[in-house]
Design an enzyme around this catalytic site. Sequence first.
Site, mmCIF file in Angstrom:
data_model
loop_
_atom_site.group_PDB
_atom_site.id
_atom_site.type_symbol
_atom_site.label_atom_id
_atom_site.label_comp_id
_atom_site.label_asym_id
_atom_site.label_seq_id
_atom_site.Cartn_x
_atom_site.Cartn_y
_atom_site.Cartn_z
ATOM 1 N N GLN A 93 0.815 -1.375 -0.008
ATOM 2 C CA GLN A 93 0.042 0.034 -0.090
ATOM 3 C C GLN A 93 0.720 1.251 0.025
ATOM 4 O OE1 GLN A 93 -4.174 -0.273 2.203
ATOM 5 N NE2 GLN A 93 -2.617 -1.093 3.507
ATOM 6 N N LEU B 208 14.212 -10.754 1.397
ATOM 7 C CA LEU B 208 14.773 -10.015 2.260
ATOM 8 C C LEU B 208 15.250 -10.577 3.745
ATOM 9 C CD1 LEU B 208 12.512 -6.883 2.394
ATOM 10 C CD2 LEU B 208 14.985 -6.942 1.601
ATOM 11 N N TYR C 70 7.170 -7.881 8.132
ATOM 12 C CA TYR C 70 6.364 -8.891 8.806
ATOM 13 C C TYR C 70 5.330 -8.489 9.341
ATOM 14 C CZ TYR C 70 5.298 -13.841 10.091
ATOM 15 O OH TYR C 70 4.607 -14.725 10.534
ATOM 16 N N THR D 276 5.345 1.758 13.443
ATOM 17 C CA THR D 276 3.901 1.559 13.653
ATOM 18 C C THR D 276 3.358 1.927 15.024
ATOM 19 O OG1 THR D 276 2.389 -0.370 13.986
ATOM 20 C CG2 THR D 276 4.610 -0.950 14.495
ATOM 21 N N ASP D 277 2.360 2.376 15.040
ATOM 22 C CA ASP D 277 1.389 2.946 16.289
ATOM 23 C C ASP D 277 1.712 1.382 17.266
ATOM 24 O OD1 ASP D 277 -0.334 1.403 14.675
ATOM 25 O OD2 ASP D 277 -1.812 2.251 15.980
ATOM 26 N N TYR E 194 4.594 -8.511 17.529
ATOM 27 C CA TYR E 194 4.545 -7.278 16.341
ATOM 28 C C TYR E 194 5.126 -6.283 16.641
ATOM 29 C CZ TYR E 194 3.463 -4.188 12.281
ATOM 30 O OH TYR E 194 3.687 -3.189 11.358
#
Length: 291
Positions: free
Chosen positions: A11, A39, A63, A103-104, A128
Amino acid sequence: MKTILLGPGGQLGTDIRRANEAAGSVLDIVPVGRDRLDLADFDRVRELLSTADFDVLVNCSSYHKTDEVEGNAQQAFAINAHLVALLAELAQAKSARFVHVSTDYVFGGQDKREPLDEGDARAPVNVYGASKAMGEDLARLACDNTLILRVASLFGVAGASGKGGNFVETMIRFGRERGHLRVVADQHMSPTSTQDIAAALLTMLRDEVPAGIWHVVNSGATTWHGFAEEIIRRSGTEASVEAIPSSEFPTPARRPAYSVLSNEKLAAAIGAPRPWQDALDAYLAEKGYRA
């Protein structure tokens, strides 16, 4: 600026390429996708990038299948942390700028319940988020000229790779199929258009903003239920949206109850991104869901 873009088909990667073209190709982008580079093969990553010529290395890869990641911590830390350290090291060797997308989800366990700024202590609640937090640290240790872009709750024209579409697409599809949606109302976040992140990144690179962490999200915040309500209403989908607690929608990975990001630092540097509702309208129009 010669720019290597990792994750060019996702995206955000897609919208970075689109925004760059719309701006007259201010970046000389070399997209490096899975067809060119695995990767997970660190030796091959080092071989390819150490011989490449670039001024900027942008890492949009990760990931990111949050529930799957919960049972695959070793792979998560390999891709989201140790690979990031290698990329930063290779950028440092070229005296290049390293841009890493985070990321948040590095938040969630904190007591604070007002928009989180770049200096707030991280408190991930799942594998994550923990792997991405470690990636942030290793990137900044390995490369002096690192930009960490924390983003959140993404929606972009390319859809979410490996997730069967982003949240907007999923809500519209399920709304049309079922006529009734049940969505959690106790998780607060910052819906964000990848188109707007891409535009902000181009400006940040052009203006040479200082290295460090930046929250790059649309203005405003909501819950997943509030987001779903606006998606259904603004897309003209005939469906109702019921608010439920997260306890009624259990997942393998715990989600942050509150991960709203403040974009005040970004606003002071390059101007405030538009409200998420305006970004959603633009997205729906481009996808043909509204006039």
